[in-house]
Design a protein around this motif. Structure first.
Motif, mmCIF file in Angstrom:
data_model
loop_
_atom_site.group_PDB
_atom_site.id
_atom_site.type_symbol
_atom_site.label_atom_id
_atom_site.label_comp_id
_atom_site.label_asym_id
_atom_site.label_seq_id
_atom_site.Cartn_x
_atom_site.Cartn_y
_atom_site.Cartn_z
ATOM 1 N N GLN A 65 0.826 -1.194 0.000
ATOM 2 C CA GLN A 65 0.000 0.000 0.000
ATOM 3 C C GLN A 65 0.867 1.254 0.000
ATOM 4 O O GLN A 65 0.578 2.216 -0.723
ATOM 5 N N LEU A 69 1.068 4.320 -3.153
ATOM 6 C CA LEU A 69 0.491 5.636 -2.911
ATOM 7 C C LEU A 69 0.930 6.665 -3.940
ATOM 8 O O LEU A 69 0.116 7.445 -4.454
ATOM 9 N N MET A 99 -7.592 1.992 1.308
ATOM 10 C CA MET A 99 -7.099 3.114 0.508
ATOM 11 C C MET A 99 -8.195 4.048 0.020
ATOM 12 O O MET A 99 -7.927 5.158 -0.426
ATOM 13 N N TYR A 103 -7.085 7.961 5.759
ATOM 14 C CA TYR A 103 -5.705 7.653 6.101
ATOM 15 C C TYR A 103 -5.605 6.315 6.824
ATOM 16 O O TYR A 103 -6.604 5.770 7.288
ATOM 17 N N TYR A 114 -4.365 8.501 2.475
ATOM 18 C CA TYR A 114 -4.996 7.760 1.393
ATOM 19 C C TYR A 114 -5.860 8.665 0.519
ATOM 20 O O TYR A 114 -5.759 9.888 0.580
#
Length: 239
Positions: A65, A69, A99, A103, A114
């Protein structure tokens, strides 16, 4: 009829066989004579969400993840947000689900900002929430799955969960909520994958995608004897 699916980060977010959700959707539509195409939207590859009827993003670990980003912020986030707000069908699993929120704060204090498309946030804890679990959607669909997450997700005041926990942890193990539903976007912690074991839920997504594109369409009934038997056995064995 034809349905186009965008499989976002298919090469990186496929924890616990989440790709099986694409296989289930594709097979259930093809058995009904619906043509299906699936495009892999990988890192560095742009896409236009208007070209697709269903978006899917699977789960991954915190590391994946974090890596994704920057790529999301190169334009994918805006396309995903457009799809969500326009009512396109989207299924997001675990990390992909997280996501969509504001956040993720890891248990050691690292903050991951996110997409903020839906009003919820996630905070990590040291103890993982692991195991077979079950929940029921607002439509009354009972769903079985497998969860394994250290993040506790908390929904905003005006955000509805995907379902109510029957057994297990769900979003946070505190308020009996599981996942999120916003317009035609569904977020859940259910790995397994979720759709092969829960045919009614798979058909709900298909129906919504067809309705968006073609208006009301009655799905041809399939022989789900094996799927329903498997789901029943899971319920009896674990719950």
């Amino acid at each position: 009829m034809m349905i186009r699916i965008a499989h976002i980060y298919s090469d990186m977010l496929n924890l616990y066989g989440d790709r099986g959700n694409i296989l289930a959707l594709k097979r259930r539509m093809e058995l009904r004579g619906i043509e299906v195409t699936v495009d892999s939207i990988t890192m560095g590859k742009s896409f236009n969400s208007d070209d697709y009827d269903i978006l899917f993003v699977g789960g991954g670990q915190d590391f994946e993840q974090d890596v994704l980003l920057n790529d999301l912020k190169q334009g994918k986030d805006k396309e995903i947000q457009k799809a969500v707000e326009n009512g396109k069908v989207m299924l997001a699993i675990c990390g992909g689900y997280q996501m969509l929120g504001k956040y993720y704060k890891t248990h050691d204090g690292k903050m991951l900002e996110y997409m903020g498309i839906i009003d919820f946030y996630t905070e990590g804890v040291e103890e993982r929430m692991i195991g077979n679990y079950a929940f029921k959607t607002a439509e009354g669909i009972e769903i079985v799955g497998f969860e394994n997450h250290s993040g506790k997700t908390y929904l905003g005041k005006n955000v509805k969960p995907l379902g109510t926990v029957i057994k297990g942890y769900g979003n946070n193990g505190e308020d009996s909520t599981e996942g999120v539903r916003y317009k035609n976007t569904f977020g859940t912690y259910s790995h397994g994958p979720i759709l092969p074991k829960n045919s009614k839920f798979a058909d709900l997504l298909i129906s919504l995608a067809l309705k968006n594109k073609y208006g009301d369409v009655e799905l041809i009934k399939l022989d789900d004897e094996l799927e329903l038997k498997a789901q029943k056995q899971v319920m009896e064995l674990y719950f």
